[in-house]
Design a protein around this motif. Structure first.
Motif, PDB file in Angstrom:
ATOM      1  N   ASP A 172       1.200 -13.055   3.037  1.00  0.00           N
ATOM      2  CA  ASP A 172      -0.147 -13.222   3.572  1.00  0.00           C
ATOM      3  C   ASP A 172      -1.220 -12.708   2.619  1.00  0.00           C
ATOM      4  OD1 ASP A 172       0.771 -14.411   5.874  1.00  0.00           O
ATOM      5  OD2 ASP A 172       0.910 -12.532   6.977  1.00  0.00           O
ATOM      6  N   GLU A 211      -6.639 -19.153  10.538  1.00  0.00           N
ATOM      7  CA  GLU A 211      -5.506 -18.229  10.684  1.00  0.00           C
ATOM      8  C   GLU A 211      -5.075 -17.679   9.326  1.00  0.00           C
ATOM      9  OE1 GLU A 211      -0.997 -18.064  12.625  1.00  0.00           O
ATOM     10  OE2 GLU A 211      -2.180 -19.916  12.694  1.00  0.00           O
ATOM     11  N   GLN A 212      -5.104 -18.512   8.286  1.00  0.00           N
ATOM     12  CA  GLN A 212      -4.746 -18.052   6.952  1.00  0.00           C
ATOM     13  C   GLN A 212      -5.696 -16.951   6.486  1.00  0.00           C
ATOM     14  OE1 GLN A 212      -4.801 -21.634   4.610  1.00  0.00           O
ATOM     15  NE2 GLN A 212      -2.730 -22.253   5.212  1.00  0.00           N
ATOM     16  N   GLN A 214      -7.474 -14.973   8.489  1.00  0.00           N
ATOM     17  CA  GLN A 214      -7.208 -13.807   9.324  1.00  0.00           C
ATOM     18  C   GLN A 214      -6.023 -13.017   8.773  1.00  0.00           C
ATOM     19  OE1 GLN A 214      -6.773 -15.847  13.090  1.00  0.00           O
ATOM     20  NE2 GLN A 214      -8.794 -15.192  13.809  1.00  0.00           N
ATOM     21  N   ASN A 215      -4.982 -13.727   8.367  1.00  0.00           N
ATOM     22  CA  ASN A 215      -3.808 -13.063   7.797  1.00  0.00           C
ATOM     23  C   ASN A 215      -4.147 -12.374   6.475  1.00  0.00           C
ATOM     24  OD1 ASN A 215      -2.217 -13.951   9.930  1.00  0.00           O
ATOM     25  ND2 ASN A 215      -1.488 -15.760   8.850  1.00  0.00           N
ATOM     26  N   TYR A 216      -4.963 -13.035   5.677  1.00  0.00           N
ATOM     27  CA  TYR A 216      -5.357 -12.469   4.384  1.00  0.00           C
ATOM     28  C   TYR A 216      -6.143 -11.171   4.589  1.00  0.00           C
ATOM     29  CZ  TYR A 216      -7.509 -12.120  -0.247  1.00  0.00           C
ATOM     30  OH  TYR A 216      -7.928 -11.667  -1.477  1.00  0.00           O
ATOM     31  N   ASN A 219      -3.996  -8.385   5.773  1.00  0.00           N
ATOM     32  CA  ASN A 219      -3.211  -7.797   4.699  1.00  0.00           C
ATOM     33  C   ASN A 219      -4.038  -6.826   3.856  1.00  0.00           C
ATOM     34  OD1 ASN A 219      -0.546  -7.900   3.229  1.00  0.00           O
ATOM     35  ND2 ASN A 219      -1.922  -8.426   1.546  1.00  0.00           N
TER      36      ASN A 219
END
Length: 226
Positions: A172, A211-212, A214-216, A219
């Motif tokens: 992520d 969502e990508q 948010q994950n980044y 992290n």
């Protein structure tokens, strides 16, 4: 600068004193919109502080918020005169170029320094046909946008491709790109590493892109223990 403000006379406004880059303004002052004078100035009632009219300071930058909570706008300006309108005394506000949408942050904002690059499709390519991105440095980031130092002046409403670097080795945390619109821009304080600071709002094509991001950002929070 945008055209004359389309605000009805008598509309209640919230006002804040401008704050240093990276801080949130507090819209804890109340005033009333009186009328527009021209595209560059308008009248408001004088805000009250502890039951007394607020002293005029024409060197102090003001942020005035109007509109609904969801789609509120902010216009910046300076109170440069006290004028009489009927039986009332009002401030004459001189607008400055900055005008931005106010986004209520549903996403957590992390104050972190991350190098970025940004570019626009409209930029001219070099002689080899490649558009060279400019470098920047974030002040903060959330899943909805970021604020960053940048080396060139960007106009409100312009859209950029923003590239964020890989963070650590987690899946992520891989490098990520996003389309982002410029929400506000101003000159950076003296001694800053770049000439300007601007705020971006990410524009996602679908839920997967959001969502990508948010994950980044999640992290980053874990990586830097924020």
């Amino acid at each position: 600068m945008a055209g004359e403000l389309r605000i009805k006379s008598g509309t209640k406004l919230r006002m804040a004193l401008d704050v240093p880059i990276g801080e949130e303004p507090k819209f804890n002052l109340i005033c009333t919109f009186v009328k527009s004078l021209d595209v560059a100035s308008f009248l408001i009632s004088i805000p009250m502080v502890d039951g007394q009219p607020m002293p005029l300071d024409d060197r102090r930058k003001l942020l005035i918020r109007y509109g609904t909570d969801k789609d509120a706008m902010i216009v910046a300006g300076y109170a440069d005169d006290v004028v009489k309108e009927g039986i009332r005394r009002c401030w004459k506000i001189r607008r400055v170029a900055e005008q931005r949408q106010f986004f209520q942050r549903a996403d957590e904002r992390l104050k972190v320094t991350v190098p970025i690059t940004y570019s626009q499709p409209t930029w001219r390519p070099d002689s080899d046909g490649v558009i060279r991105p400019e470098e920047g440095l974030t002040l903060d980031i959330s899943a909805g946008g970021l604020a960053a130092y940048v080396g060139m002046r960007l106009n409100v409403g312009e859209v950029c491709d923003v590239n964020l670097p890989a963070i650590g080795t987690a899946k992520d945390g891989r490098a990520i790109s996003a389309v982002a619109a410029v929400c506000w821009t101003r000159e950076a304080p003296k001694g800053s590493p770049f000439r300007f600071v601007c705020g971006y709002q990410f524009r996602f094509a679908d839920g997967e892109e959001r969502e990508q991001m948010q994950n980044y950002v999640g992290n980053i929070k874990k990586r830097y223990k924020l």
